[in-house]
Write a protein that holds these residues in place. Structure first.
Motif, PDB file in Angstrom:
ATOM      1  N   SER A 100     -20.537 -15.298 -19.073  1.00 48.55           N
ATOM      2  CA  SER A 100     -20.450 -13.909 -18.629  1.00 48.55           C
ATOM      3  C   SER A 100     -19.584 -13.832 -17.391  1.00 48.55           C
ATOM      4  O   SER A 100     -19.330 -14.841 -16.719  1.00 48.55           O
ATOM      5  N   VAL A 101     -19.144 -12.632 -17.072  1.00 51.86           N
ATOM      6  CA  VAL A 101     -18.316 -12.422 -15.878  1.00 51.86           C
ATOM      7  C   VAL A 101     -19.058 -12.809 -14.603  1.00 51.86           C
ATOM      8  O   VAL A 101     -18.534 -13.580 -13.778  1.00 51.86           O
ATOM      9  N   PRO A 102     -20.284 -12.307 -14.362  1.00 49.08           N
ATOM     10  CA  PRO A 102     -20.988 -12.709 -13.130  1.00 49.08           C
ATOM     11  C   PRO A 102     -21.224 -14.212 -13.043  1.00 49.08           C
ATOM     12  O   PRO A 102     -21.110 -14.803 -11.964  1.00 49.08           O
ATOM     13  N   ASP A 103     -21.552 -14.850 -14.189  1.00 49.88           N
ATOM     14  CA  ASP A 103     -21.792 -16.291 -14.171  1.00 49.88           C
ATOM     15  C   ASP A 103     -20.519 -17.051 -13.811  1.00 49.88           C
ATOM     16  O   ASP A 103     -20.571 -18.066 -13.097  1.00 49.88           O
ATOM     17  N   LEU A 104     -19.381 -16.569 -14.305  1.00 47.36           N
ATOM     18  CA  LEU A 104     -18.115 -17.233 -13.987  1.00 47.36           C
ATOM     19  C   LEU A 104     -17.821 -17.153 -12.501  1.00 47.36           C
ATOM     20  O   LEU A 104     -17.481 -18.154 -11.867  1.00 47.36           O
ATOM     21  N   VAL A 105     -17.949 -15.970 -11.917  1.00 52.57           N
ATOM     22  CA  VAL A 105     -17.657 -15.814 -10.489  1.00 52.57           C
ATOM     23  C   VAL A 105     -18.624 -16.643  -9.661  1.00 52.57           C
ATOM     24  O   VAL A 105     -18.232 -17.292  -8.678  1.00 52.57           O
ATOM     25  N   ARG A 106     -19.871 -16.663 -10.060  1.00 58.54           N
ATOM     26  CA  ARG A 106     -20.861 -17.480  -9.340  1.00 58.54           C
ATOM     27  C   ARG A 106     -20.487 -18.956  -9.428  1.00 58.54           C
ATOM     28  O   ARG A 106     -20.585 -19.696  -8.436  1.00 58.54           O
ATOM     29  N   TRP A 107     -20.067 -19.408 -10.598  1.00 58.74           N
ATOM     30  CA  TRP A 107     -19.677 -20.805 -10.765  1.00 58.74           C
ATOM     31  C   TRP A 107     -18.456 -21.146  -9.907  1.00 58.74           C
ATOM     32  O   TRP A 107     -18.426 -22.189  -9.239  1.00 58.74           O
ATOM     33  N   MET A 108     -17.471 -20.268  -9.891  1.00 57.91           N
ATOM     34  CA  MET A 108     -16.244 -20.543  -9.147  1.00 57.91           C
ATOM     35  C   MET A 108     -16.462 -20.496  -7.637  1.00 57.91           C
ATOM     36  O   MET A 108     -15.611 -20.930  -6.872  1.00 57.91           O
ATOM     37  N   THR A 109     -17.564 -19.935  -7.182  1.00 53.57           N
ATOM     38  CA  THR A 109     -17.951 -19.844  -5.771  1.00 53.57           C
ATOM     39  C   THR A 109     -17.179 -18.739  -5.051  1.00 53.57           C
ATOM     40  O   THR A 109     -17.775 -17.876  -4.421  1.00 53.57           O
TER      41      THR A 109
ATOM     42  N   LEU B 260      -8.503 -32.370 -15.532  1.00 52.92           N
ATOM     43  CA  LEU B 260      -9.879 -32.361 -15.033  1.00 52.92           C
ATOM     44  C   LEU B 260     -10.181 -31.043 -14.314  1.00 52.92           C
ATOM     45  O   LEU B 260     -11.281 -30.495 -14.430  1.00 52.92           O
ATOM     46  N   ARG B 261      -9.193 -30.529 -13.572  1.00 51.56           N
ATOM     47  CA  ARG B 261      -9.391 -29.236 -12.904  1.00 51.56           C
ATOM     48  C   ARG B 261      -9.542 -28.101 -13.914  1.00 51.56           C
ATOM     49  O   ARG B 261     -10.296 -27.147 -13.676  1.00 51.56           O
ATOM     50  N   LEU B 262      -8.814 -28.168 -15.021  1.00 48.31           N
ATOM     51  CA  LEU B 262      -8.999 -27.162 -16.073  1.00 48.31           C
ATOM     52  C   LEU B 262     -10.461 -27.128 -16.505  1.00 48.31           C
ATOM     53  O   LEU B 262     -11.038 -26.050 -16.699  1.00 48.31           O
ATOM     54  N   ALA B 263     -11.040 -28.308 -16.674  1.00 47.04           N
ATOM     55  CA  ALA B 263     -12.444 -28.380 -17.095  1.00 47.04           C
ATOM     56  C   ALA B 263     -13.371 -27.825 -16.015  1.00 47.04           C
ATOM     57  O   ALA B 263     -14.283 -27.032 -16.299  1.00 47.04           O
ATOM     58  N   SER B 264     -13.155 -28.222 -14.765  1.00 47.34           N
ATOM     59  CA  SER B 264     -14.008 -27.739 -13.673  1.00 47.34           C
ATOM     60  C   SER B 264     -13.927 -26.228 -13.532  1.00 47.34           C
ATOM     61  O   SER B 264     -14.928 -25.557 -13.266  1.00 47.34           O
ATOM     62  N   GLN B 265     -12.730 -25.673 -13.726  1.00 47.05           N
ATOM     63  CA  GLN B 265     -12.514 -24.246 -13.510  1.00 47.05           C
ATOM     64  C   GLN B 265     -12.777 -23.393 -14.752  1.00 47.05           C
ATOM     65  O   GLN B 265     -12.403 -22.225 -14.798  1.00 47.05           O
ATOM     66  N   GLN B 266     -13.434 -23.991 -15.754  1.00 45.02           N
ATOM     67  CA  GLN B 266     -13.812 -23.255 -16.969  1.00 45.02           C
ATOM     68  C   GLN B 266     -12.597 -22.784 -17.772  1.00 45.02           C
ATOM     69  O   GLN B 266     -12.668 -21.797 -18.509  1.00 45.02           O
ATOM     70  N   LEU B 267     -11.483 -23.498 -17.640  1.00 45.18           N
ATOM     71  CA  LEU B 267     -10.281 -23.158 -18.393  1.00 45.18           C
ATOM     72  C   LEU B 267     -10.136 -24.013 -19.644  1.00 45.18           C
ATOM     73  O   LEU B 267      -9.242 -23.783 -20.456  1.00 45.18           O
ATOM     74  N   SER B 268     -10.976 -25.012 -19.796  1.00 41.14           N
ATOM     75  CA  SER B 268     -11.037 -25.753 -21.048  1.00 41.14           C
ATOM     76  C   SER B 268     -12.507 -25.916 -21.412  1.00 41.14           C
ATOM     77  O   SER B 268     -13.392 -25.718 -20.586  1.00 41.14           O
ATOM     78  N   GLY B 269     -12.778 -26.248 -22.632  1.00 40.14           N
ATOM     79  CA  GLY B 269     -14.155 -26.290 -23.085  1.00 40.14           C
ATOM     80  C   GLY B 269     -14.608 -24.916 -23.536  1.00 40.14           C
ATOM     81  O   GLY B 269     -13.815 -24.086 -23.976  1.00 40.14           O
ATOM     82  N   ASP B 270     -15.884 -24.651 -23.391  1.00 37.40           N
ATOM     83  CA  ASP B 270     -16.452 -23.397 -23.894  1.00 37.40           C
ATOM     84  C   ASP B 270     -16.248 -22.213 -22.960  1.00 37.40           C
ATOM     85  O   ASP B 270     -16.412 -21.064 -23.356  1.00 37.40           O
ATOM     86  N   GLY B 271     -15.916 -22.453 -21.690  1.00 35.70           N
ATOM     87  CA  GLY B 271     -15.770 -21.355 -20.743  1.00 35.70           C
ATOM     88  C   GLY B 271     -17.117 -20.827 -20.298  1.00 35.70           C
ATOM     89  O   GLY B 271     -18.176 -21.340 -20.667  1.00 35.70           O
ATOM     90  N   ALA B 272     -17.091 -19.786 -19.476  1.00 33.82           N
ATOM     91  CA  ALA B 272     -18.319 -19.199 -18.942  1.00 33.82           C
ATOM     92  C   ALA B 272     -18.916 -18.212 -19.939  1.00 33.82           C
ATOM     93  O   ALA B 272     -18.224 -17.677 -20.809  1.00 33.82           O
TER      94      ALA B 272
END
Length: 367
Positions: A30-39, A16-28
């Motif tokens: 863009s780079v800025p969107d990923l950092v924003r998502w991860m907080t 479940l953490r893999l999914a929350s952290q964008q490590l499974s599924g489609d991923g983020a």
């Protein structure tokens, strides 16, 4: 609140953490969107932090992450725990407003040892801003020479403590890259817009975004992650718990987003996944209790001797199963895994997944 008591369900936390952290599924996307998502993303080791971002953004190369830093769409500073993190620029000021005061108090004794007074901090601020506003961002070593010349000695960690204080007060921030180092910039020039939020609202937003990006996680995980008082954290939960789901594993409450919680019904991905994560990655470091993804008997293999330096981890189906290293250079460079349990070697499918993950890492470094 759904309760789960079996070992199988507890081991589902990592997936479940893999999914929350964008490590499974489609991923983020863009780079800025990923950092924003991860907080916030642990970033004291810059090369490791670049890959921590890249592994979560499909198709991203190291140049993409560096470009985001150089453009200021991702920033690196000390927003909490006295440790460098990547954050979105619009979030840095309110994070500092939340966490800096407590950290200042915790290091006051060290500042007395280093003979750093508030007047010294103000003097260092004036020296730094005069130089940077006149000539642009400066290297850390160049800034320390400015401090030394202005009567603010930098030896014996005094310089880094001055720099950290100036960054935590929102006067300076790490800016564009110069090779593998970051230049120091003036906060207001490098980040023209960064939100200011009332404290109660800020804690609630911090909490909500942490559970969305790191869940399943506990209130104690978040309190440790931010170093915010647990009483304040509990009060903030009341404002956002209707936007979260609580699951109980072995009598402990874990919070996560409804979207990720719904995977328990539709199918949690990552059962055959294998990831090569950097040292200091949020998947391991983002929690005070790492037992759901890392067996306690293996902790010393991740941080040998408890020296605070986290090794690169190999994660299979949401569990840390070993470490890895890059050996060699150029065309002969290769990812070399080291399993915790050598008596249980990787099967053919896991070997193929490892080879794919290694190719992804090498491609990231090359692009």
């Amino acid at each position: 609140m759904a309760a789960f008591g079996s070992l199988r369900h507890r081991r589902m936390i990592g997936r479940l953490r893999l999914a929350s952290q964008q490590l499974s599924g489609d991923g983020a996307t863009s780079v800025p969107d990923l950092v924003r998502w991860m907080t916030a993303m642990q970033a004291q080791d810059l090369p490791a932090a670049l890959w921590a971002v890249g592994v979560r953004v499909p198709g991203a190369g190291i140049a993409d992450v560096r470009a985001a830093i150089d453009s200021g769409t991702v920033v690196r500073s000390w927003p909490m725990r006295g440790t460098l993190h990547f954050v979105a620029p619009e979030d840095l000021r309110w994070m500092l407003d939340l966490t800096a005061g407590r950290l200042h108090r915790s290091i006051a004794g060290r500042h007395r040892q280093l003979e750093i007074t508030w007047a010294d901090v103000e003097k260092a601020r004036d020296l730094a801003l005069d130089r940077i506003l006149a000539d642009g961002p400066i290297s850390r070593s160049g800034l320390f020479r400015v401090f030394d010349a202005g009567g603010q000695p930098t030896q014996g960690q005094r310089g880094i403590h001055l720099l950290g204080s100036l960054c935590r007060h929102g006067w300076l921030v790490l800016g564009p890259l110069s090779g593998n180092q970051q230049l120091v910039a003036a906060f207001d020039e490098w980040i023209p817009t960064s939100r200011i939020i009332e404290r109660e609202e800020a804690v609630a937003e911090f909490l909500l975004r942490y559970f969305r990006s790191h869940g399943p996680a506990t209130l104690r995980d978040f309190a440790w992650w931010t170093q915010l008082p647990l009483t304040e954290v509990r009060a903030a939960l009341r404002h956002v718990q209707d936007q979260l789901v609580e699951l109980e594993f072995d009598g402990t409450g874990y919070w996560l987003s409804p979207d990720v919680a719904s995977l328990l019904d539709s199918g949690v991905p990552g059962g055959r996944s294998l990831h090569l994560l950097p040292g200091f990655d949020e998947f391991v470091l983002g929690y005070t209790d790492r037992a759901p993804v890392l067996s306690p008997e293996h902790s010393d293999l991740i941080v040998p001797g408890g020296n605070g330096v986290f090794k690169k981890t190999m994660v299979a189906a949401g569990r840390v199963i070993g470490t890895w290293a890059l050996q060699g250079t150029g065309p002969r460079a290769a990812v070399v895994p080291e399993l915790f349990d050598e008596a249980a070697p990787l099967g053919p499918a896991a070997q193929a997944a490892l080879a794919k993950a290694a190719r992804r890492y090498m491609t990231f470094l090359a692009t």
